[in-house]
Design a protein around this motif. Structure first.
Motif, PDB file in Angstrom:
ATOM      1  N   UNK A 104       0.831  -1.193   0.000  1.00  0.00           N
ATOM      2  CA  UNK A 104       0.000   0.000   0.000  1.00  0.00           C
ATOM      3  C   UNK A 104       0.875   1.256   0.000  1.00  0.00           C
ATOM      4  N   UNK A 105       0.309   2.426  -0.285  1.00  0.00           N
ATOM      5  CA  UNK A 105       1.091   3.666  -0.281  1.00  0.00           C
ATOM      6  C   UNK A 105       1.643   3.975   1.107  1.00  0.00           C
ATOM      7  N   UNK A 106       2.737   4.764   1.193  1.00  0.00           N
ATOM      8  CA  UNK A 106       3.292   5.143   2.494  1.00  0.00           C
ATOM      9  C   UNK A 106       2.240   5.808   3.379  1.00  0.00           C
ATOM     10  N   UNK A 107       2.258   5.453   4.656  1.00  0.00           N
ATOM     11  CA  UNK A 107       1.299   6.025   5.603  1.00  0.00           C
ATOM     12  C   UNK A 107      -0.004   5.262   5.693  1.00  0.00           C
ATOM     13  N   UNK A 108      -0.159   4.205   4.880  1.00  0.00           N
ATOM     14  CA  UNK A 108      -1.397   3.426   4.897  1.00  0.00           C
ATOM     15  C   UNK A 108      -1.116   1.967   5.233  1.00  0.00           C
ATOM     16  N   UNK A 109      -2.064   1.339   5.926  1.00  0.00           N
ATOM     17  CA  UNK A 109      -1.980  -0.092   6.188  1.00  0.00           C
ATOM     18  C   UNK A 109      -2.730  -0.856   5.106  1.00  0.00           C
ATOM     19  N   UNK A 110      -2.823  -2.177   5.276  1.00  0.00           N
ATOM     20  CA  UNK A 110      -3.558  -2.982   4.304  1.00  0.00           C
ATOM     21  C   UNK A 110      -4.833  -3.521   4.948  1.00  0.00           C
ATOM     22  N   UNK A 111      -5.930  -3.374   4.220  1.00  0.00           N
ATOM     23  CA  UNK A 111      -7.240  -3.782   4.718  1.00  0.00           C
ATOM     24  C   UNK A 111      -7.594  -5.183   4.205  1.00  0.00           C
ATOM     25  N   UNK A 112      -8.393  -5.935   4.962  1.00  0.00           N
ATOM     26  CA  UNK A 112      -8.697  -7.320   4.584  1.00  0.00           C
ATOM     27  C   UNK A 112      -9.301  -7.462   3.194  1.00  0.00           C
ATOM     28  N   UNK A 113     -10.273  -6.620   2.851  1.00  0.00           N
ATOM     29  CA  UNK A 113     -10.960  -6.773   1.567  1.00  0.00           C
ATOM     30  C   UNK A 113     -10.002  -6.572   0.398  1.00  0.00           C
ATOM     31  N   UNK A 114      -9.228  -5.483   0.433  1.00  0.00           N
ATOM     32  CA  UNK A 114      -8.302  -5.195  -0.658  1.00  0.00           C
ATOM     33  C   UNK A 114      -7.183  -6.230  -0.729  1.00  0.00           C
ATOM     34  N   UNK A 115      -6.762  -6.717   0.433  1.00  0.00           N
ATOM     35  CA  UNK A 115      -5.723  -7.746   0.465  1.00  0.00           C
ATOM     36  C   UNK A 115      -6.218  -9.038  -0.173  1.00  0.00           C
ATOM     37  N   UNK A 116      -7.454  -9.407   0.134  1.00  0.00           N
ATOM     38  CA  UNK A 116      -8.039 -10.605  -0.470  1.00  0.00           C
ATOM     39  C   UNK A 116      -8.169 -10.462  -1.981  1.00  0.00           C
ATOM     40  N   UNK A 117      -8.548  -9.277  -2.444  1.00  0.00           N
ATOM     41  CA  UNK A 117      -8.646  -9.029  -3.881  1.00  0.00           C
ATOM     42  C   UNK A 117      -7.283  -9.192  -4.554  1.00  0.00           C
ATOM     43  N   UNK A 118      -6.247  -8.695  -3.887  1.00  0.00           N
ATOM     44  CA  UNK A 118      -4.889  -8.862  -4.428  1.00  0.00           C
ATOM     45  C   UNK A 118      -4.540 -10.334  -4.558  1.00  0.00           C
ATOM     46  N   UNK A 119      -4.806 -11.102  -3.514  1.00  0.00           N
ATOM     47  CA  UNK A 119      -4.472 -12.528  -3.531  1.00  0.00           C
ATOM     48  C   UNK A 119      -5.211 -13.259  -4.655  1.00  0.00           C
ATOM     49  N   UNK A 120      -6.488 -12.916  -4.828  1.00  0.00           N
ATOM     50  CA  UNK A 120      -7.254 -13.549  -5.903  1.00  0.00           C
ATOM     51  C   UNK A 120      -6.657 -13.234  -7.278  1.00  0.00           C
ATOM     52  N   UNK A 121      -6.132 -12.054  -7.426  1.00  0.00           N
ATOM     53  CA  UNK A 121      -5.640 -11.632  -8.735  1.00  0.00           C
ATOM     54  C   UNK A 121      -4.296 -12.253  -9.107  1.00  0.00           C
ATOM     55  N   UNK A 122      -3.526 -12.722  -8.123  1.00  0.00           N
ATOM     56  CA  UNK A 122      -2.166 -13.202  -8.425  1.00  0.00           C
ATOM     57  C   UNK A 122      -1.944 -14.675  -8.112  1.00  0.00           C
ATOM     58  N   UNK A 123      -2.868 -15.317  -7.408  1.00  0.00           N
ATOM     59  CA  UNK A 123      -2.556 -16.641  -6.865  1.00  0.00           C
ATOM     60  C   UNK A 123      -2.326 -17.690  -7.953  1.00  0.00           C
ATOM     61  N   UNK A 124      -3.067 -17.637  -9.053  1.00  0.00           N
ATOM     62  CA  UNK A 124      -2.861 -18.642 -10.101  1.00  0.00           C
ATOM     63  C   UNK A 124      -1.507 -18.460 -10.784  1.00  0.00           C
ATOM     64  N   UNK A 125      -1.090 -17.207 -10.951  1.00  0.00           N
ATOM     65  CA  UNK A 125       0.224 -16.949 -11.540  1.00  0.00           C
ATOM     66  C   UNK A 125       1.342 -17.422 -10.611  1.00  0.00           C
ATOM     67  N   UNK A 126       1.172 -17.200  -9.303  1.00  0.00           N
ATOM     68  CA  UNK A 126       2.179 -17.641  -8.335  1.00  0.00           C
ATOM     69  C   UNK A 126       2.220 -19.168  -8.277  1.00  0.00           C
ATOM     70  N   UNK A 127       1.070 -19.812  -8.353  1.00  0.00           N
ATOM     71  CA  UNK A 127       1.007 -21.278  -8.379  1.00  0.00           C
ATOM     72  C   UNK A 127       1.748 -21.822  -9.594  1.00  0.00           C
TER      73      UNK A 127
END
Length: 253
Positions: free
Chosen positions: A34-57
């Protein structure tokens, strides 16, 4: 010979690893930053994981030079962690296990860290200082299970460092704690901070509140630099961890 594939997504780091009888064949990761000064929220983090997990696999399988039919078991992080990212990765792991017709096992996040450390170091019966963004515990094996002898009574040390990094607007790439440590190495003046050890337990929230309130004034006065504040916070927190870990070692002798 057993080949296991593991899926990890308990926080902002998504990982897929393949291990054969204790030998790591691949360890592929993608981190949600996330940008400096911001944390990561569960919803956005889950969206990130969904978008990259098949490529990482796919990357993990290629690096390990392993075909799906060679996999013996599918593992995934069952918890603890952030609910939405955990659920996202668990769904993928369960789907893969069904598609490949493999057994599946959920892994406790904390025990996974401990066992990974035992594997890499070759330790037989270690006393473990387990610290991360969401955990701060002193753990040892006793009576056929891991037992917590000391822990934080409020926030984890990683959370404390991450939140102070936001105060200083430090980059989250690759992680706030890493960038705090880089600055701490350049620090020269130690700011006296509260030191809170209660028996075998520690407390970090008061220290964080104190340095958050003081940081603006201290930086504007020129008495302390950002490097000094990072150095002071890190040294104080680490000293507390060393104290409670050393206490457990004395108890177990």
């Amino acid at each position: 010979m057993v080949i296991a594939i593991g899926f990890e997504g308990s926080a902002n780091k998504l990982g897929v690893g393949i291990v054969r009888d204790g030998v790591v064949l691949s360890n592929c990761r993608q981190t949600y930053i996330t940008p400096p000064g911001e944390g990561f929220l569960p919803r956005e983090t889950a969206q990130h994981h969904r978008s990259v997990i098949l490529a990482v696999l796919s990357q993990a399988l290629q690096e390990a030079a392993v075909m799906p039919e060679q996999i013996d078991i599918v593992c995934y992080t069952k918890g603890p962690g952030m609910a939405s990212p955990l659920q996202t990765v668990a769904v993928v792991a369960r789907t893969i296990a069904q598609l490949w017709n493999k057994p599946i096992i959920g892994v406790n996040h904390c025990i996974g860290h401990i066992e990974m450390g035992r594997l890499i170091t070759g330790s037989d019966n270690p006393t473990v200082l387990y610290v991360s963004g969401g955990n701060t515990q002193v753990i040892a094996y006793s009576r056929n299970r891991y037992r917590i002898f000391g822990e934080t009574i409020d926030i984890a040390i990683g959370n404390c460092l991450d939140r102070f990094a936001r105060v200083l607007k430090l980059s989250n790439d690759p992680s706030p704690g890493y960038n705090i440590e880089k600055l701490a190495k350049e620090g020269k003046k130690l700011l006296p901070l509260p030191y809170v050890v209660k028996g075998m337990d520690v407390s970090f929230s008061g220290i964080l509140s104190y340095i958050q309130k003081q940081s603006h004034q201290l930086l504007n006065s020129g008495k302390y630099s950002p490097e000094d504040l990072c150095f002071s916070l890190q040294e104080t927190l680490f000293a507390m961890l060393v104290e409670i870990t050393g206490s457990l070692l004395l108890i177990l002798r």
